[in-house]
Design a protein around this motif. Structure first.
Motif, PDB file in Angstrom:
ATOM      1  N   VAL A 109       0.830  -1.209   0.000  1.00 17.67           N
ATOM      2  CA  VAL A 109       0.000   0.000   0.000  1.00 17.67           C
ATOM      3  C   VAL A 109       0.865   1.260   0.000  1.00 17.67           C
ATOM      4  N   GLU A 110       1.918   1.270   0.814  1.00 16.09           N
ATOM      5  CA  GLU A 110       2.817   2.424   0.837  1.00 16.09           C
ATOM      6  C   GLU A 110       3.470   2.625  -0.532  1.00 16.09           C
ATOM      7  N   CYS A 111       3.864   1.532  -1.168  1.00 15.62           N
ATOM      8  CA  CYS A 111       4.498   1.609  -2.484  1.00 15.62           C
ATOM      9  C   CYS A 111       3.540   2.177  -3.530  1.00 15.62           C
ATOM     10  N   VAL A 112       2.347   1.623  -3.633  1.00 13.51           N
ATOM     11  CA  VAL A 112       1.397   2.045  -4.671  1.00 13.51           C
ATOM     12  C   VAL A 112       0.860   3.441  -4.391  1.00 13.51           C
ATOM     13  N   ASP A 113       0.604   3.755  -3.124  1.00 12.61           N
ATOM     14  CA  ASP A 113       0.121   5.099  -2.791  1.00 12.61           C
ATOM     15  C   ASP A 113       1.109   6.170  -3.231  1.00 12.61           C
ATOM     16  N   ALA A 114       2.411   5.910  -3.063  1.00 15.39           N
ATOM     17  CA  ALA A 114       3.430   6.873  -3.495  1.00 15.39           C
ATOM     18  C   ALA A 114       3.390   7.064  -5.003  1.00 15.39           C
ATOM     19  N   LEU A 115       3.153   5.995  -5.751  1.00 10.76           N
ATOM     20  CA  LEU A 115       3.066   6.094  -7.206  1.00 10.76           C
ATOM     21  C   LEU A 115       1.812   6.831  -7.650  1.00 10.76           C
ATOM     22  N   ALA A 122      -5.854  -9.234  -1.495  1.00  8.15           N
ATOM     23  CA  ALA A 122      -7.047  -8.618  -0.914  1.00  8.15           C
ATOM     24  C   ALA A 122      -6.828  -7.121  -0.703  1.00  8.15           C
ATOM     25  N   LEU A 123      -5.655  -6.739  -0.227  1.00  7.00           N
ATOM     26  CA  LEU A 123      -5.346  -5.326  -0.028  1.00  7.00           C
ATOM     27  C   LEU A 123      -5.342  -4.568  -1.347  1.00  7.00           C
ATOM     28  N   VAL A 124      -4.727  -5.158  -2.349  1.00  9.48           N
ATOM     29  CA  VAL A 124      -4.644  -4.512  -3.657  1.00  9.48           C
ATOM     30  C   VAL A 124      -6.041  -4.319  -4.250  1.00  9.48           C
ATOM     31  N   ASN A 125      -6.845  -5.358  -4.187  1.00  9.38           N
ATOM     32  CA  ASN A 125      -8.212  -5.248  -4.704  1.00  9.38           C
ATOM     33  C   ASN A 125      -9.026  -4.212  -3.940  1.00  9.38           C
ATOM     34  N   GLN A 126      -8.898  -4.204  -2.629  1.00 11.64           N
ATOM     35  CA  GLN A 126      -9.656  -3.282  -1.790  1.00 11.64           C
ATOM     36  C   GLN A 126      -9.285  -1.828  -2.049  1.00 11.64           C
ATOM     37  N   HIS A 127      -7.994  -1.562  -2.157  1.00 17.75           N
ATOM     38  CA  HIS A 127      -7.527  -0.178  -2.277  1.00 17.75           C
ATOM     39  C   HIS A 127      -7.526   0.336  -3.713  1.00 17.75           C
ATOM     40  N   TYR A 128      -7.286  -0.547  -4.694  1.00 14.14           N
ATOM     41  CA  TYR A 128      -7.014  -0.053  -6.038  1.00 14.14           C
ATOM     42  C   TYR A 128      -7.861  -0.696  -7.140  1.00 14.14           C
ATOM     43  N   GLY A 129      -8.680  -1.675  -6.797  1.00 13.93           N
ATOM     44  CA  GLY A 129      -9.446  -2.385  -7.821  1.00 13.93           C
ATOM     45  C   GLY A 129     -10.390  -1.505  -8.613  1.00 13.93           C
ATOM     46  N   HIS A 130     -10.789  -0.361  -8.046  1.00 14.31           N
ATOM     47  CA  HIS A 130     -11.745   0.523  -8.705  1.00 14.31           C
ATOM     48  C   HIS A 130     -11.080   1.619  -9.529  1.00 14.31           C
ATOM     49  N   ILE A 179      -4.774  -5.188 -12.247  1.00 10.08           N
ATOM     50  CA  ILE A 179      -4.363  -6.233 -11.307  1.00 10.08           C
ATOM     51  C   ILE A 179      -4.426  -7.575 -12.018  1.00 10.08           C
ATOM     52  N   ILE A 180      -3.288  -8.256 -12.060  1.00 14.27           N
ATOM     53  CA  ILE A 180      -3.190  -9.555 -12.725  1.00 14.27           C
ATOM     54  C   ILE A 180      -2.673 -10.560 -11.695  1.00 14.27           C
ATOM     55  N   THR A 181      -3.309 -11.713 -11.621  1.00 12.43           N
ATOM     56  CA  THR A 181      -2.847 -12.773 -10.726  1.00 12.43           C
ATOM     57  C   THR A 181      -2.324 -13.949 -11.540  1.00 12.43           C
ATOM     58  N   THR A 182      -1.141 -14.444 -11.165  1.00 12.22           N
ATOM     59  CA  THR A 182      -0.528 -15.578 -11.840  1.00 12.22           C
ATOM     60  C   THR A 182      -0.136 -16.637 -10.809  1.00 12.22           C
ATOM     61  N   VAL A 183       0.129 -17.830 -11.283  1.00  9.66           N
ATOM     62  CA  VAL A 183       0.717 -18.874 -10.434  1.00  9.66           C
ATOM     63  C   VAL A 183       2.140 -18.443 -10.085  1.00  9.66           C
ATOM     64  N   ASN A 184       2.551 -18.687  -8.858  1.00 13.97           N
ATOM     65  CA  ASN A 184       3.867 -18.234  -8.411  1.00 13.97           C
ATOM     66  C   ASN A 184       4.984 -18.763  -9.311  1.00 13.97           C
ATOM     67  N   GLY A 185       5.738 -17.819  -9.866  1.00  9.45           N
ATOM     68  CA  GLY A 185       6.844 -18.192 -10.752  1.00  9.45           C
ATOM     69  C   GLY A 185       8.060 -17.319 -10.570  1.00  9.45           C
ATOM     70  N   GLY A 186       8.026 -16.422  -9.575  1.00  8.24           N
ATOM     71  CA  GLY A 186       9.160 -15.540  -9.339  1.00  8.24           C
ATOM     72  C   GLY A 186       8.967 -14.171  -9.958  1.00  8.24           C
ATOM     73  N   ALA A 187       9.797 -13.228  -9.494  1.00  5.29           N
ATOM     74  CA  ALA A 187       9.670 -11.832  -9.940  1.00  5.29           C
ATOM     75  C   ALA A 187       9.904 -11.679 -11.432  1.00  5.29           C
TER      76      ALA A 187
END
Length: 326
Positions: free
Chosen positions: A20-26, A49-57, A63-71
């Protein structure tokens, strides 16, 4: 030409404490049609859940969700979705300060040939935002040749392969099929290609990126033998990329040597600060690859021709620094 100037790509994995701190700054400087692409890399905590709640609108947030594969894989997913003229890869626990997007916009309007937007950065310890130290420090400002910027960073010792240290033209990324691919040390080849394949860079005099040093993170934790081998293999792949990309460039021999000297020193310091012996495969690479270049001073001569002596001398400095920090 896209009407979207910038796509910020943020790979996220279990960062509910920081995201949240990261995205809010952007968001203070990014509005539609510019975009923030958050790639949730299979988080198992409350990140999504935080990302959807704060920024989904918000229209500027994807917002994209993937299977964990690394950065690296998460960034590649972001690249495929991005539509901006420039791509910027922000880590989810770091802070981008005001002015970054405004200067990029002004630079692109005045110099549309710009392919690489560079800036200074600093680090701060978790919980101590007011205590900082320099990370990337540019010695030149304004319009520059990208390979000269690369050379300058290698020579002053502040070059980092971190993908957050620049914004890069999306067309360049697609033209050279630049991707992160690997799960670890994924940014070595990508960042090197960004500098050597581009021609026109702009270097800001400002510090736009604040890197958080987290307690218990890979940066601070003790590293395994496997880590050092993977790090060495990433170096070798990046070095091969450098040789091919430079081709017959008049700077080829100079940049090859500077990259080798910088990488050798870094691999030595990583081992010494870890309290472990420098791997013999690193010493052999220093002798073989470094021996193909003429040393410019006594320190380079020692590094290339007497690597074990060089390592012992550096170990004295490292131990002194560690005692002072204790």
């Amino acid at each position: 030409m896209s009407n979207i100037l910038l796509s910020v790509i943020i790979p996220t994995y279990n960062v509910e404490t920081y995201i949240v701190e990261c995205v809010d700054a952007l968001l203070k400087q990014i509005s539609a049609p510019n975009e923030i692409i958050i790639v949730n890399d299979g988080s198992t905590d409350g990140t999504l859940a935080l990302v959807n709640q704060h920024y989904g609108h918000l229209p500027q947030v994807k917002i994209i969700t993937t299977v964990n594969g690394g950065a690296g894989q998460a960034r590649d997913t972001g690249i495929e979705a991005a539509q901006g003229e420039f791509l910027f890869f922000c880590d989810p626990d770091d802070i981008v300060v005001d002015g970054f997007v405004h200067e990029l916009q002004q630079v692109f309007l005045a110099h549309p040939e710009t392919e690489l937007f560079c800036f200074n950065s600093q680090m701060f310890e978790e919980g101590q935002r007011h205590i900082t130290r320099s990370k990337v420090q540019h010695n030149m400002v304004g319009k520059q040749a990208s390979q000269q910027v690369f050379s300058s960073l290698l020579c002053n010792g502040s070059y980092t392969s971190a993908a957050w240290s620049y914004a890069v033209k999306r067309n360049l990324v697609e033209q050279h099929r630049m991707r992160f691919r690997d799960r670890v040390h994924e940014d070595h080849q990508f960042t090197l290609a960004a500098y050597v394949c581009s021609q026109h860079a702009w270097v800001s005099k400002e510090i736009y990126y604040h890197q958080r040093v987290r307690h218990g993170s890979l940066t601070n934790s003790r590293k395994s033998d496997d880590y050092f081998l993977q790090r060495y293999n990433a170096f070798m792949r990046a070095y091969s990329t450098l040789k091919v990309a430079l081709g017959r460039s008049p700077l080829r021999k100079k940049l090859e040597k500077e990259y080798l000297m910088h990488s050798f020193r870094l691999m030595i310091y990583l081992s010494l600060y870890n309290g472990t012996a420098v791997p013999e495969y690193v010493v052999n690479a220093i002798r073989f690859l470094g021996g193909q270049h003429e040393p410019a001073n006594i320190k380079e001569w020692l590094l290339i021709h007497r690597p074990h002596m060089f390592i012992r001398l550096q170990n004295i400095k490292v131990n002194k620094a560690l005692r002072s920090a204790a």
